[in-house]
Scaffold this active site. Structure first.
Site, short mmCIF file in Angstrom:
data_model
loop_
_atom_site.label_atom_id
_atom_site.label_comp_id
_atom_site.label_asym_id
_atom_site.label_seq_id
_atom_site.Cartn_x
_atom_site.Cartn_y
_atom_site.Cartn_z
N ALA A 35 1.31 -1.58 0.31
CA ALA A 35 0.05 -0.17 -0.14
C ALA A 35 1.07 1.45 -0.64
O ALA A 35 0.90 1.70 -0.94
CB ALA A 35 -0.72 -0.23 1.36
N SER A 83 21.66 -21.98 -27.18
CA SER A 83 21.09 -22.49 -27.46
C SER A 83 21.63 -23.42 -26.80
O SER A 83 23.65 -23.70 -25.96
CB SER A 83 20.53 -22.98 -28.23
OG SER A 83 19.65 -24.28 -26.88
N LEU A 84 21.09 -24.66 -25.48
CA LEU A 84 22.41 -25.77 -24.67
C LEU A 84 22.45 -27.10 -25.19
O LEU A 84 20.86 -27.22 -25.67
CB LEU A 84 22.11 -24.75 -22.88
CG LEU A 84 22.39 -24.16 -22.21
CD1 LEU A 84 21.35 -23.81 -20.89
CD2 LEU A 84 23.74 -23.23 -22.07
N GLU A 114 22.62 -23.08 -11.78
CA GLU A 114 21.83 -22.45 -11.77
C GLU A 114 20.35 -23.71 -12.22
O GLU A 114 20.43 -24.20 -12.70
CB GLU A 114 21.93 -21.08 -12.62
CG GLU A 114 22.94 -20.91 -12.60
CD GLU A 114 23.47 -19.51 -13.81
OE1 GLU A 114 22.21 -19.68 -14.95
OE2 GLU A 114 24.26 -18.55 -14.04
N ASP A 118 11.66 -22.26 -16.93
CA ASP A 118 11.08 -22.57 -17.26
C ASP A 118 10.45 -21.11 -17.88
O ASP A 118 9.02 -21.36 -18.24
CB ASP A 118 10.34 -24.01 -18.14
CG ASP A 118 9.91 -24.84 -18.98
OD1 ASP A 118 10.83 -24.22 -20.00
OD2 ASP A 118 9.00 -25.08 -19.20
N LYS A 287 27.93 -24.17 -15.47
CA LYS A 287 27.94 -23.93 -16.29
C LYS A 287 29.86 -23.73 -15.19
O LYS A 287 29.64 -23.70 -14.59
CB LYS A 287 27.65 -21.66 -16.49
CG LYS A 287 26.42 -21.60 -16.89
CD LYS A 287 25.42 -20.51 -16.76
CE LYS A 287 24.23 -20.29 -17.69
NZ LYS A 287 23.81 -19.19 -17.46
S1 IVH Z 1 22.58 -20.31 -20.32
C1 IVH Z 1 25.18 -19.90 -23.87
N1 IVH Z 1 21.31 -20.00 -18.17
O1 IVH Z 1 17.76 -22.62 -21.57
C2 IVH Z 1 24.12 -19.85 -23.16
N2 IVH Z 1 20.01 -20.25 -20.27
O2 IVH Z 1 17.78 -24.99 -22.70
C3 IVH Z 1 22.77 -19.72 -22.88
N3 IVH Z 1 17.72 -21.10 -18.92
O3 IVH Z 1 17.81 -20.65 -24.43
C4 IVH Z 1 21.81 -19.86 -21.69
N4 IVH Z 1 17.94 -21.02 -17.12
O4 IVH Z 1 15.82 -19.80 -22.77
C5 IVH Z 1 20.92 -20.59 -19.46
N5 IVH Z 1 20.04 -20.02 -15.93
C6 IVH Z 1 20.09 -20.40 -17.38
C7 IVH Z 1 18.67 -21.21 -17.77
C8 IVH Z 1 18.73 -20.84 -19.13
C9 IVH Z 1 16.97 -20.78 -18.45
C10 IVH Z 1 16.45 -21.19 -21.31
C11 IVH Z 1 17.31 -20.15 -21.94
C12 IVH Z 1 17.96 -21.33 -23.52
C13 IVH Z 1 17.57 -22.56 -22.86
C14 IVH Z 1 18.08 -23.61 -23.69
#
Ligand code: IVH
Length: 676
Positions: A35, A83-84, A114, A118, A287
């Site tokens: 508030a 992407s991963l 980390e 989603d 990472k």
């Molecule tokens: S790092 C170059 N960290 O997962 C690395 N990605 O499957 C870039 N995501 O496109 C991604 N949590 O949308 C990273 N803690 C996190 C994440 C994460 C969710 C997603 C992100 C990425 C996708 C890959």
């Protein structure tokens, strides 16, 4: 006040607001009540309204821009958005670290772990601290400009805490609770449901009108730097802390370790724990911490070699279809439901799963007796993914949708362009029940104690036939007492709650009527624009479509409702029960009395919850703050009031009971401008 002075004051307010935002969204340590925060925002807004020349684009009042976009521009990412790679199991994880170790020529590895939130990957560009562009990942090379929507996300600062030029990346997502609420509302208003929070977040960001995203509760966590020559760090972890310092929210559960066993244990530990989080994660991201090592490891075409996603196995389970039933919704939609052999899935036991509609039922070819895979998509009820055809014995029975409504027997039809079969009998008992549940629900008339079980009981006992009958229950106390599970206390509470609901504002009544496509937001817009229910229902489609956000679908649905004999009868009886058919008059009467008065609430009130009392006070022009100070005008105290009451007494601030407050409000109601 002069413009110069106003500008100074506005800047001070903005700084204060930004600071509180930071404490709330980034540090998770708010120092003022909602508030009080709203009050700061209100003061800033008023000031800016009076002196439009002092408005800045990064002012916290400017999250929702006025314009609706015609389309999305493209944004070329200066650094590819990769992407991963996925690790499906522990062996994949070990492979990843082995490869990294080889490439690192024996250097000791340190990992940062980390949560893998989603949602949707986005990039934010800040120039000298100001948010100038926000984009989707797209194909990693080129994304779409969604700045107008990202600006509405409260955990995205419009201005960083230092004037740096930097691009950051992160995930935008919708918390599970917000998703469930959104879907409930969509269900009530006959709109298609989102399959999961991720789709809901994506759908919100794909809107051309930022007002839609602003209404959806989206959040962002930042997980990496993008193009950022000004900022140089030795480790990923340091970079994250710097991002946090700049005002960006980072992952709340970071772990650093050099031990692969600890990496594995940490990942495993989230398998079940993840359901306790307020948002969905689909795994964890591991990472390598050293940025120099990251550089050395480099990337493949699609993904970095210094990171990997550990994915949880999909939350699916196999079970058997014991039967297929058909549910009739509030507007008569028929939904086939698979009745299942109970099975544990994602922390709960599942007994039913939606088959959505006839087309999907046919496409999946689900038969009674089939073995099926079910999955939870964060949806209200789980769904059948597929049939395990290899387990068929030939004894399974095909199911076809009924030609008549299972609840009332009237013929069902498909409307052109719709996938669902519908029962068009407005007095179909299944529809009546759903309409009453909706009418009394928390977001509509908010009648506590009138949930599904009670509504069913009242209908079966013949005590009500529609929503208007609810208001004659006060005169039927003895009959209510005859019902099973209803004692004096619950009956009196119910009657009180019904009585209280008569005060609900017009928009709630309009929403409660359950007109298709008229959700809470639409109801607020219509109530605000027309000011009375009669004017809304009398408006023709041209008048309705003149109102921002109201399109032909809504207009047609309102006209359809207004034309029904049943609606007119229902409304006449609701009117004579004394419900609010107009938007402002009642509030105006009250507004004079509490305007400018500051209240603090403490303890438990006999009849009203804190939220309800706050609403009463605010509707009468007063405001509610979190702590007692010299500026407090009244303390509203209930049972078990604590230190706030003591402080009020020490400061000589008048202490009111709930009854005192109601007296103040009813005095206002009797003023000449009050009433209907
Ligand atoms: S790092 C170059 N960290 O997962 C690395 N990605 O499957 C870039 N995501 O496109 C991604 N949590 O949308 C990273 N803690 C996190 C994440 C994460 C969710 C997603 C992100 C990425 C996708 C890959």
């Amino acid at each position: 006040m002069e413009s110069k002075e106003a500008q100074k004051l506005a800047e001070k307010l903005r700084q204060e607001i930004n600071e509180h935002n930071y404490r709330y969204h980034v540090l998770d340590d708010p120092q003022i009540s909602d508030a009080e925060f709203d009050d700061l925002m209100r003061r800033l807004r008023q000031l800016e309204e009076k002196f439009p020349e002092i408005v800045t684009p990064d002012s916290p009042t400017q999250r929702v821009g006025g314009q609706v976009k015609a389309g999305f521009d493209t944004v070329v990412h200066r650094v590819l958005m990769l992407s991963l790679d996925n690790a499906e199991n522990i062996a994949d994880l070990r492979d990843f670290t082995r490869r990294a170790k080889n490439l690192a020529a024996g250097a000791e590895l340190e990992f940062v772990i980390e949560l893998k939130v989603d949602g949707l990957a986005v990039s934010l560009q800040y120039e000298r601290g100001l948010l100038v562009r926000g984009a989707t990942r797209g194909d990693g090379n080129v994304g779409e400009d969604i700045t107008h929507n990202l600006r509405t996300v409260k955990s995205i600062p419009l201005r960083l805490r230092r004037p740096v030029t930097v691009e950051v990346r992160g995930e935008v997502y919708m918390p599970r609770e917000a998703f469930l609420k959104l879907n409930e509302e969509r269900k009530r208003t006959g709109q298609p449901l989102f399959a999961n929070p991720r789709n809901a977040a994506a759908g919100s960001l794909r809107q051309l009108d930022p007002r839609v995203a602003a209404e959806r509760r989206l959040e962002m966590i930042t997980y990496a730097l993008g193009y950022s020559p000004e900022l140089v760090f030795a480790t990923h972890y340091e970079a994250l802390l710097a991002l946090k310092d700049l005002g960006l929210r980072i992952n709340p559960y970071l772990k650093i370790t050099k031990s692969l066993d600890e990496v594995i244990a940490y990942c495993e530990s989230w398998r079940e724990r993840r359901y306790d989080l307020p948002f969905d994660i689909d795994g964890l991201v591991i990472k390598i911490n050293s940025l120099e090592l990251q550089e050395r490891l480099g990337t493949t075409a699609k993904s970095p070699r210094w990171a990997i996603a550990y994915k949880f196995p999909a939350e699916q389970a196999e079970t058997r279809v014991l039967g297929i039933t058909v549910q009739v919704g509030r507007i008569g939609t028929l939904t086939p439901i698979a009745e299942l052999e109970p099975v544990r899935l994602a922390g709960t036991v599942v007994k039913r799963a939606s088959l959505h509609n006839e087309d999907i039922l046919l496409a999946k070819d689900v038969r009674v007796g089939d073995h099926v895979i079910v999955q939870k998509a964060g949806d209200i009820i789980p769904e059948v993914v597929e049939v395990v055809k290899s387990k068929r014995t030939g004894n399974e029975e095909k199911f076809s949708m009924p030609e008549s409504c299972p609840a009332c027997g009237s013929t069902v039809r498909r409307l052109a362009g719709e996938v669902a079969l519908r029962c068009f009998n407005p007095s179909c008992p299944a529809q009546v029940l759903e309409r009453i549940i909706h009418f009394a629900s928390r977001d509509a008339m908010d009648i506590e104690g009138l949930g599904e079980a009670t509504a069913r009981q009242l209908l079966e006992a013949g005590l009500i036939r529609d929503a208007a009958d609810i208001y004659s229950l006060a005169g039927r106390r003895d009959e209510l007492l005859q019902l099973e599970r209803q004692g004096e206390k619950s009956v009196d509470n119910l009657i009180l709650a019904i009585e209280k609901s008569k005060q609900q504002p017009l928009w709630r009544l309009l929403y409660a009527l359950g007109i298709r496509y008229v959700g809470a937001r639409t109801a607020k817009i219509l109530a605000g624009h027309f000011g009375s229910l009669d004017r809304i229902l009398a408006a023709d489609s041209a008048e309705l479509e003149e109102v921002p956000e109201i399109g032909p679908k809504i207009a047609e649905s309102i006209a359809e409702f207004a034309a029904l004999e049943e609606s007119r009868d229902l409304l006449a009886r609701l009117r004579s029960a004394g419900l609010n058919f107009t938007a402002a008059e009642k509030a105006d009467g009250r507004e004079q009395l509490l305007r400018g008065k500051t209240f603090v609430l403490t303890g438990t009130l006999p009849n009203y919850t804190r939220e309800e009392a706050t609403r009463l006070i605010e509707e009468a022009g007063g405001k509610v703050t979190g702590s007692v100070s010299k500026k407090t005008d009244f303390v509203l105290a209930g049972e078990k009031a604590g230190s706030k009451l003591e402080k009020a007494r020490n400061l000589g601030i008048p202490v009111l009971s709930e009854a005192d407050l109601l007296k103040m409000l009813s005095a206002a109601d009797n003023t000449p401008s009050g009433g209907e």
